[in-house]
Write an enzyme that holds these catalytic residues in place. Sequence first.
Site, PDB file in Angstrom:
ATOM      1  N   HIS A 292      63.820  22.374  42.532  1.00 24.40           N
ATOM      2  CA  HIS A 292      63.037  23.054  43.569  1.00 24.40           C
ATOM      3  C   HIS A 292      62.968  24.547  43.258  1.00 24.40           C
ATOM      4  CE1 HIS A 292      62.637  24.289  48.054  1.00 24.40           C
ATOM      5  NE2 HIS A 292      61.466  24.269  47.453  1.00 24.40           N
TER       6      HIS A 292
ATOM      7  N   GLU B 109      66.888  25.171  43.149  1.00 22.51           N
ATOM      8  CA  GLU B 109      67.759  24.238  43.873  1.00 22.51           C
ATOM      9  C   GLU B 109      67.662  22.915  43.112  1.00 22.51           C
ATOM     10  OE1 GLU B 109      68.240  23.589  48.729  1.00 22.51           O
ATOM     11  OE2 GLU B 109      66.238  23.651  47.823  1.00 22.51           O
TER      12      GLU B 109
ATOM     13  N   ASN C 100      64.848  24.516  52.692  1.00 16.94           N
ATOM     14  CA  ASN C 100      63.859  24.333  53.758  1.00 16.94           C
ATOM     15  C   ASN C 100      64.453  23.756  55.034  1.00 16.94           C
ATOM     16  OD1 ASN C 100      61.465  25.470  52.703  1.00 16.94           O
ATOM     17  ND2 ASN C 100      61.438  23.808  51.200  1.00 16.94           N
TER      18      ASN C 100
ATOM     19  N   SER D 237      59.589  20.179  47.954  1.00 20.43           N
ATOM     20  CA  SER D 237      60.249  21.139  48.846  1.00 20.43           C
ATOM     21  C   SER D 237      61.187  20.449  49.829  1.00 20.43           C
ATOM     22  CB  SER D 237      59.179  21.849  49.677  1.00 20.43           C
ATOM     23  OG  SER D 237      58.280  22.537  48.869  1.00 20.43           O
TER      24      SER D 237
END
Length: 292
Positions: free
Chosen positions: A147, A159, A197, A126
């Site tokens: 991701h 991602e 994130n 992440s």
Amino acid sequence: MAQSPNPSATKTIAVVGAGTMGGGIAQELVRHGFAVLLRDVSREVLDRAAERISRGLAHEVEKGRLKDSDRQQALARLRITIDWTELGRADFAIETVTEKFDMKALALQTLERQCRPEAIFASNTSSISITRLAATTNRPKQVVGMHFFNPVPVMKLVEVISGLETSPATLQAAEALARSLGKTTVRANDFPGFVSNRVLMPMINEAIFALMEGVAEARGIDEVMKQGMNHPMGPLELADFIGLDVCLDIMKVLYEGFRDSKYRPCPLLEKMVAAGRLGRKSGRGFYEYSPG
Ligand code: 3HC
């Protein structure tokens, strides 16, 4: 009209870690025609993941998005194992273990001892640096970040993150794999938390600061973001869904990576994780959840 899986892409993919993300990724892979070797240290975790995958595919049949015959073939393509040596058959491997650098490096190094030299390794991290993870292997050109987002069968995005050594061919192979699952790919460069994130977790962290400082109750904070910004879940509800330990791990990666106090984890988040209030998975976080 239910789509049949793409027969030409029948490749063997290893998924290391059968938690929420590993199980969701394995479900999408078998659903789209791949043979999957799902590995975890615990038989119990593996059986739970296989049960969730079976229920998830049955739900797709109920919704008319998958033929029952394809559901059965998909389940036949799933092999769960605790035996690392079985992963030697994989053309591609995705690690989804705990969001800790050492655990992920160990998973990649163990894969390297089993897999063929040409196999590509992807990390579902992440937030952790792909360049650093790749440097723990002898094949940094074949290491890439993929991701996925929770719940994997529902969320459209993958991602894709390049490390400093990731080759263009490896990047393209990861994107092609994600697209063959019906996912949309966005490229991000190797910075802590990537795009997703780097933006999401500080929002959640700030919502926890707002709760700690008494700006509003948890329900109120969530309703503001749902009714005011049309978010499908409020930040505290979402943190419970993701897992407060995962949220804390990611905030720590941002804080250590950028050395900027604006990323310091909220003390309330640290306290809740220390108390074992991890959210849905532990039955209690900002809200309480009935088991099952
Ligand atoms: N697994 C699989 N499918 C699920 C699911 C789950 N855990 N939860 C819900 N779904 C499916 C349902 O089956 C339903 O599918 P259907 O339309 O085929 O019946 C669909 O999702 C909608 O579910 P519900 O009607 O039950 O509930 P909602 O409309 O509230 O949707 C949700 C649930 C999809 C989880 C929605 O609340 C949502 O989008 N929340 C935000 C999720 C999000 O932001 N995820 C990303 C987190 S960040 C991350 O993962 C990155 C990591 O690094 C931290």
